[in-house]
Design a protein around this motif. Structure first.
Motif, PDB file in Angstrom:
ATOM      1  N   ILE A  97       0.829  -1.192   0.000  1.00 40.93           N
ATOM      2  CA  ILE A  97       0.000   0.000   0.000  1.00 40.93           C
ATOM      3  C   ILE A  97       0.873   1.256   0.000  1.00 40.93           C
ATOM      4  O   ILE A  97       1.845   1.364   0.752  1.00 40.93           O
ATOM      5  CB  ILE A  97      -0.918   0.031   1.233  1.00 40.93           C
TER       6      ILE A  97
ATOM      7  N   VAL B 210       1.900   4.952   1.020  1.00 41.86           N
ATOM      8  CA  VAL B 210       1.720   5.708   2.263  1.00 41.86           C
ATOM      9  C   VAL B 210       1.985   7.200   2.069  1.00 41.86           C
ATOM     10  O   VAL B 210       1.171   8.040   2.463  1.00 41.86           O
ATOM     11  CB  VAL B 210       2.638   5.170   3.380  1.00 41.86           C
TER      12      VAL B 210
ATOM     13  N   ARG C   7      -3.046   4.751   7.056  1.00 38.62           N
ATOM     14  CA  ARG C   7      -3.812   3.796   6.280  1.00 38.62           C
ATOM     15  C   ARG C   7      -4.995   3.334   7.114  1.00 38.62           C
ATOM     16  O   ARG C   7      -4.826   2.802   8.200  1.00 38.62           O
ATOM     17  CB  ARG C   7      -2.957   2.579   5.896  1.00 38.62           C
TER      18      ARG C   7
ATOM     19  N   ASN D 214      -8.215  -0.241   0.602  1.00 31.24           N
ATOM     20  CA  ASN D 214      -7.215  -0.685  -0.368  1.00 31.24           C
ATOM     21  C   ASN D 214      -7.124   0.252  -1.559  1.00 31.24           C
ATOM     22  O   ASN D 214      -6.666  -0.134  -2.634  1.00 31.24           O
ATOM     23  CB  ASN D 214      -7.512  -2.115  -0.840  1.00 31.24           C
TER      24      ASN D 214
ATOM     25  N   SER E   1      -3.612   0.442  -3.121  1.00 35.00           N
ATOM     26  CA  SER E   1      -2.915  -0.837  -3.133  1.00 35.00           C
ATOM     27  C   SER E   1      -2.196  -1.074  -4.453  1.00 35.00           C
ATOM     28  O   SER E   1      -2.776  -0.899  -5.534  1.00 35.00           O
ATOM     29  CB  SER E   1      -3.920  -1.973  -2.899  1.00 35.00           C
TER      30      SER E   1
ATOM     31  N   GLY F 281      -5.959  -4.578   1.761  1.00 39.30           N
ATOM     32  CA  GLY F 281      -5.567  -3.455   2.591  1.00 39.30           C
ATOM     33  C   GLY F 281      -5.136  -3.933   3.961  1.00 39.30           C
ATOM     34  O   GLY F 281      -4.737  -5.084   4.158  1.00 39.30           O
TER      35      GLY F 281
END
Length: 228
Positions: free
Chosen positions: A128, A130, A147, A152, A155, A166
């Motif tokens: 994922i 950030v 998160r 997701n 993702s 996720g």
């Protein structure tokens, strides 16, 4: 957690290569272990838990990044990760990614390792986005982002139509933070450079996903095992 030597992790590019090679059925990433002692873990009445003081390593070596560390705060709503680092190239764009193992007890190794980054397995893995920054003249940077649980939307697996859960278990998940270098900032391409896996990357450095002139490389990492 004990004192252990770090294991050189696979790069995000190798994760993508593996997903492509098996038709979105498999990916690879090797988790490092820590050798900087027991991180500090704090817990508040709200059940929020923070693991801080986790070391950051260069992929080359791997060797410790001087003065760098990361922390993750977990609560029911998700996880906030912050990584302070140094030694980056001034004027380059970088992204930070989180590799999530929601059920690390189902990983083949502890910490989770290369064979465990497989979409759709019982380790419940995702990669994922950030945060992203353009680094200033000091070469220092802070990457920080949150998160939300079960979100997701950013993702990397979802980009390949692979299972992308996720972060489903903020307290129990093992989380690996990866810093990716997108090369010098390019006018008109900076948003992609700091928000995507392939921004400004050549196809060769992003497995056919990129359309830019820069060679992109994963340069630093840290690992957060679940708080005990």
């Amino acid at each position: 957690m004990g004192t252990r030597r770090p294991v050189l992790p696979a790069t995000l590019s190798l994760v993508v290569a593996s997903v492509l090679a098996v038709g979105c059925e498999e990916a690879s990433f090797v988790a490092p272990a820590l050798d900087a002692g027991q991180p500090e873990v704090t817990a508040a009445a709200s059940r929020a838990q923070t693991t801080r003081g986790v070391p950051v390593y260069w992929f080359a070596g791997p060797t410790l990044v001087p003065g760098a560390s990361s922390k993750i705060t977990r609560n029911d709503a998700g996880a906030t990760s912050t990584l302070h680092t140094s030694g980056l190239t001034a004027g380059n764009a970088y992204t930070m990614w989180m590799v999530v193992f929601n059920v690390p007890g189902n990983c083949a190794t502890s910490p989770c390792g290369e064979a465990d980054v497989v979409p759709g397995t019982t380790a419940v893995v995702d990669v994922i986005y950030v945060a992203g920054n353009v680094v200033g003249g000091s070469g220092r940077a802070t990457f920080s982002g949150r998160r939300a649980t079960a979100d997701n939307s950013k993702s990397l697996f979802a980009q390949f139509s692979a299972p992308a859960p996720g972060l489903t278990d903020p307290y129990g998940a093992e989380m690996h933070l990866i810093v990716r270098d997108h090369g010098p900032k390019i006018p008109g391409m900076v948003p992609g450079e700091i928000h995507t896996f392939e921004g400004a990357c050549t196809p060769e450095s992003s497995f056919g996903l990129g359309g830019g002139p820069n060679t992109c490389t994963d340069v630093q990492f840290s690992v957060h095992e679940p708080p005990s």
